[in-house]
Write an enzyme that holds these catalytic residues in place. Structure first.
Site, PDB file in Angstrom:
ATOM      1  N   ASP A  98     -15.282 -15.424  -2.710  1.00 60.26           N
ATOM      2  CA  ASP A  98     -14.918 -14.611  -2.204  1.00 60.26           C
ATOM      3  C   ASP A  98     -14.057 -14.886   0.087  1.00 60.26           C
ATOM      4  OD1 ASP A  98     -13.463 -11.698  -1.887  1.00 60.26           O
ATOM      5  OD2 ASP A  98     -15.339 -11.480   0.051  1.00 60.26           O
ATOM      6  N   ALA A 100     -10.232  -6.128   5.184  1.00 58.47           N
ATOM      7  CA  ALA A 100     -10.368  -4.810   5.303  1.00 58.47           C
ATOM      8  C   ALA A 100      -8.709  -4.133   5.838  1.00 58.47           C
ATOM      9  CB  ALA A 100     -11.090  -3.749   5.196  1.00 58.47           C
ATOM     10  N   ILE A 109     -11.257   2.643  -3.381  1.00 58.29           N
ATOM     11  CA  ILE A 109     -10.248   2.593  -2.368  1.00 58.29           C
ATOM     12  C   ILE A 109      -9.530   2.787  -2.944  1.00 58.29           C
ATOM     13  CG2 ILE A 109      -9.094   1.143  -1.817  1.00 58.29           C
ATOM     14  CD1 ILE A 109     -10.680  -1.362  -2.068  1.00 58.29           C
ATOM     15  N   GLU A 129      -2.369  -7.178   4.546  1.00 56.99           N
ATOM     16  CA  GLU A 129      -2.784  -6.319   5.590  1.00 56.99           C
ATOM     17  C   GLU A 129      -4.901  -6.756   5.002  1.00 56.99           C
ATOM     18  OE1 GLU A 129      -4.246  -8.061   8.289  1.00 56.99           O
ATOM     19  OE2 GLU A 129      -2.907  -6.757   9.307  1.00 56.99           O
ATOM     20  N   LYS A 137     -10.588 -15.693   1.449  1.00 57.33           N
ATOM     21  CA  LYS A 137      -9.644 -15.167   2.567  1.00 57.33           C
ATOM     22  C   LYS A 137      -9.178 -16.284   3.268  1.00 57.33           C
ATOM     23  CE  LYS A 137     -12.793 -10.671   2.313  1.00 57.33           C
ATOM     24  NZ  LYS A 137     -13.599 -10.685   3.141  1.00 57.33           N
TER      25      LYS A 137
END
Length: 817
Positions: free
Chosen positions: A677, A610, A474, A605, A681
């Protein structure tokens, strides 16, 4: 006639002196008067020599010899050998005279201000003499003029006052009888009894102005080592530029608050006689420079410059007994005057309850003692408090005559400072609206100068200073995007991105001017120092740059522990790291409140989906008054790829293994299959929707079979998972029999959140989902019958980096408002 003055940096070396003579040649037809400072650094050397002699250190003799050699070498380089002997003899004679004076100081261990003035005078006397002889050697009709013969002062040694009436007559009479170009010593004069005096440091400028005034010169040119009066100190503000025109008053205000290009005293004779002053650069003689005159010019500029003073202390005098009492201010400032303490800035409350003023920090203790002695009875009677002293402060001032014609100037100033977290201790503005001054903390001075310069001179352009931690997929993708878009952002969005700090788990590297984006990671690997997270944070905060953004492209919880301190230092944060926002709810709240309190941004964000615009969309709905009723989402690109690929007849363990081989899963696929995960979120979305939930409140279906959990190698996990293929095949077959597809879904409904593997029919928006896409259904009061659908790639370095990049640009656009 013109008067030209050349400073020490302009005549520091023989080659510079040759350049000065070339600059002068076009002026010779009009017989200019030329004023020179001592060779660069010589005045300081003379003071140091006298200090050493005063202390009884005999090594001053060696230093004196070095100084003599420097001047003799200049003679040998500048003047033909056949003419050198008499000039060298004169220079040696002058140094013998200086040696005698210093020897006297050495013997009697005394150096009076009178003696120091005489010692300092040798610098200008030697430089002007040598330059005059060098000009003669080139065929120029020049003549050395010792200013002591025409400049009359009082006997205030160290800072003598000019007797203009006598000085003007002496200068005028001298020039009436001279046809040669006069090469004049700056800085020095003589008392009524003929003793040598100096007229203050940077007095050579003043000398030039005195001659210009006496001779009614058409122009006064001050030749120095900068391109004129700058909008700010270029050592602190890289984007500073030359102001072509300003008034005497503007220049005096800027010089009072620290702009050292020209000093207030210099402008007095020129102002009185309305003589334009030109500030020009010896090292760039073709540049026009700045002209200081009656006319302001540059009407498009609200202000002409930003200046500052450091090492300031703020003293506060307050008490109920001061209200309505006549004569308090007279006693206060009269006391300071008796102590020879100059007041730089004054600010008084309209209630008369308090007066605060700024002085040089070196005078603060003296001022406090004197005031408390003067008001001892009021303090004893508790009519007045003890004097409060705040140290480690500085003053920043914006200056310009056009401020009075532009409402909102002060608002722009304070808004710019406030957005950068710069606290203001005191404010002062005169009724002339020529200057607005603010007292701030010393550590904020460079930051304040830069943010004000951007606000007033580069208001259509912003520099974003980025500190990047994490240079994996990233981070590298983000750097590549920054490089690709750099020119377009600068041209279209007026944003410049400077990566000033970069780090990974091994190395870190800083460059305040910005690293080369294409080479940043390689430079860090080659030249970076060992990574220490605390050290990285300390350096970032101590740099105290305006528009700073910390970008966390790691998944480290340790990094998130620093978020609160970063926000409290007025540094914005952009991150795809979910650890902070999915940790304890209290910490989540503290971070959001810290950002709001400090006026910075905390953008994440990419925590969910993503690069998909999930969190911003959700926030926009809530801010506009909508209410979230429910959320359904597929939030794992990995699990969606697995269940989109998994069909009846397939072995579940093989599908997971294939997903790992293609890079969709974590190194250990159980980190995806356990659902944590996804839980993080949906927790973040639930919190953004207004629910005070903890991670433990979410009911998660863990897809890792019981006997596949715990410590084991990945290969062993796949072997064990294969024993459960029948179970998963049955789930797929049952769903197919119902014409449905398996989806791992997160659901928020009625204030409760759950995550489970379920199946959806062909009418459900999740049915057509494929690959690693994510999908989010937002059901709100407005979007009730037909929920809002957000769908797209929910994983991958490129799309995540794009989302991070968008957040960075969003902060830049915020800074522009």
């Amino acid at each position: 006639m013109k008067v030209l003055k050349f400073g020490g940096s302009s005549v520091g070396k023989p080659e510079r002196i040759r350049s000065v003579i070339e600059i002068v040649k076009p002026y010779l037809k009009d017989k200019p008067a030329l004023v020179f400072s001592a060779f660069g650094g010589v005045t300081d050397s003379l003071i140091a020599l006298s200090t050493a002699a005063l202390a009884g250190r005999s090594e001053y003799k060696d230093e004196l010899k070095q100084l003599e050699t420097r001047h003799l070498d200049a003679v040998r380089e500048l003047i033909g050998i056949q003419k050198q002997s008499s000039i060298i003899a004169q220079v040696k004679f002058t140094f013998n005279e200086l040696e005698d004076v210093l020897h006297g100081v050495f013997l009697v261990k005394e150096r009076t201000p009178r003696t120091l003035d005489y010692i300092m005078s040798f610098g200008e006397r030697l430089s002007a003499y040598i330059i005059a002889e060098a000009m003669k050697d080139q065929g120029i009709e020049a003549e050395f003029l010792d200013a002591r013969t025409v400049v009359r002062t009082d006997n205030t040694f160290g800072y003598a006052r000019i007797d203009f009436e006598k000085t003007n007559v002496l200068i005028q009479n001298h020039f009436k009888t001279q046809s040669n170009v006069q090469v004049i010593t700056g800085f020095i004069g003589s008392s009524p009894s003929g003793e040598t005096t100096t007229i203050g440091r940077s007095g050579s400028d003043y000398t030039a102005a005195i001659f210009a005034g006496a001779l009614k010169a058409t122009d006064l040119e001050i030749w120095t080592d900068v391109d004129g009066m700058m909008t700010a100190d270029p050592r602190k503000v890289k984007k500073a530029f030359t102001v072509k025109e300003m008034t005497y008053e503007e220049a005096m205000e800027l010089s009072h608050f620290g702009a050292k290009v020209i000093f207030p005293a210099t402008m007095q004779p020129a102002l009185f006689n309305r003589i334009p002053i030109w500030i020009k650069n010896t090292f760039n003689p073709s540049f026009e420079g700045t002209v200081i005159s009656e006319n302001s010019g540059a009407k498009h500029l609200i202000i002409k410059g930003i200046s500052s003073m450091d090492k300031i202390s703020l003293l506060s005098v307050q008490g109920s007994g001061l209200v309505g009492v006549v004569g308090v201010s007279m006693r206060l400032f009269g006391t300071l005057a008796k102590e020879s303490i100059s007041v730089i800035l004054i600010s008084q409350a309209s209630s008369e309850h308090s007066i605060c003023f700024a002085v040089e920090s070196s005078k603060a203790t003296q001022a406090k003692y004197a005031i408390e002695k003067e008001f001892q009875y009021e303090i004893r009677g508790r009519e007045m408090d003890e004097v409060k002293v705040e140290d480690s402060l500085a003053i920043v001032a914006i200056v310009g005559e056009n401020m009075k014609h532009n409402p909102g100037t002060s608002g722009r100033m304070f808004n710019a400072l406030g957005k950068s977290g710069i606290n203001i201790n005191a404010i002062a503005q005169g009724s002339s609206e020529l200057n607005i001054s603010a007292v701030i903390h010393q550590q904020d001075i460079a930051k304040a100068l830069n943010v004000l310069h951007e606000a007033f001179f580069l208001s259509d352009r912003k520099i974003l200073n980025v500190f990047l931690v994490g240079t994996g997929l990233i981070g590298k993708s983000l750097l590549a995007m920054m490089q690709k878009q750099f020119n377009q952002l600068s041209k279209q969005n007026h944003l410049e991105l400077h990566v000033v700090g970069i780090a990974n788990s091994k190395k870190m590297l800083f460059n305040e001017d910005g690293l080369q984006l294409a080479e940043a990671v390689a430079q860090m690997a080659d030249a970076g120092e060992a990574m220490n997270l605390n050290s990285f944070m300390g350096t970032m905060m101590s740099m105290n740059l305006s528009n700073s953004i910390f970008v966390d492209c790691t998944s480290s919880e340790e990094v998130t522990e620093h978020y609160e301190a970063i926000l409290s230092s007025n540094i914005s944060i952009v991150t795809p790291n979910k650890k902070a926002n999915s940790g304890p709810y209290e910490k989540y709240q503290v971070l959001k409140q810290s950002a709001q309190k400090r006026g910075v941004k905390f953008l994440y964000e990419t925590n969910v989906g993503a690069g998909l615009p999930v969190i911003n969309t959700l926030n926009d709905l809530l801010v506009s008054g909508d209410t979230v009723l429910g959320i359904e989402a597929v939030l794992s690109g990995t699990l969606n790829y697995i269940f989109s690929s998994f069909k009846p007849g397939d072995k579940f363990s093989d599908v997971v293994k294939e997903a790992k081989a293609k890079g969709y899963t974590e190194p250990d696929p159980r980190d995806d299959l356990n659902g944590m995960d996804v839980a993080r979120k949906i927790l973040i979305l639930s919190r953004e929707a207004g629910l005070a939930l903890e991670l433990s409140d979410i009911k998660v279906e863990n897809l890792v079979p019981e006997d596949c959990r715990g410590e084991m190698a990945v290969e062993k996990f796949f072997e064990q998972l294969a024993t459960h293929n029948t179970y998963f095949e049955k789930l797929a077959q049952d769903a197919a029999n119902r014409n449905e597809k398996l989806r791992y879904m997160a659901v928020l409904k009625d204030g409760k959140t759950s995550i489970k593997l379920g199946s959806v029919n062909a009418q459900h928006p999740f049915y057509s989902l494929s690959g690693s896409d994510n999908i989010i259904l937002l059901t709100t009061e407005r979007y009730n019958e037909r929920p809002m659908v957000i769908r797209g790639p929910g994983a991958g370095a490129e799309v995540t980096a794009a989302g991070v990049f968008a957040d960075i640009i969003r902060i830049g656009n915020y800074s522009n408002t």
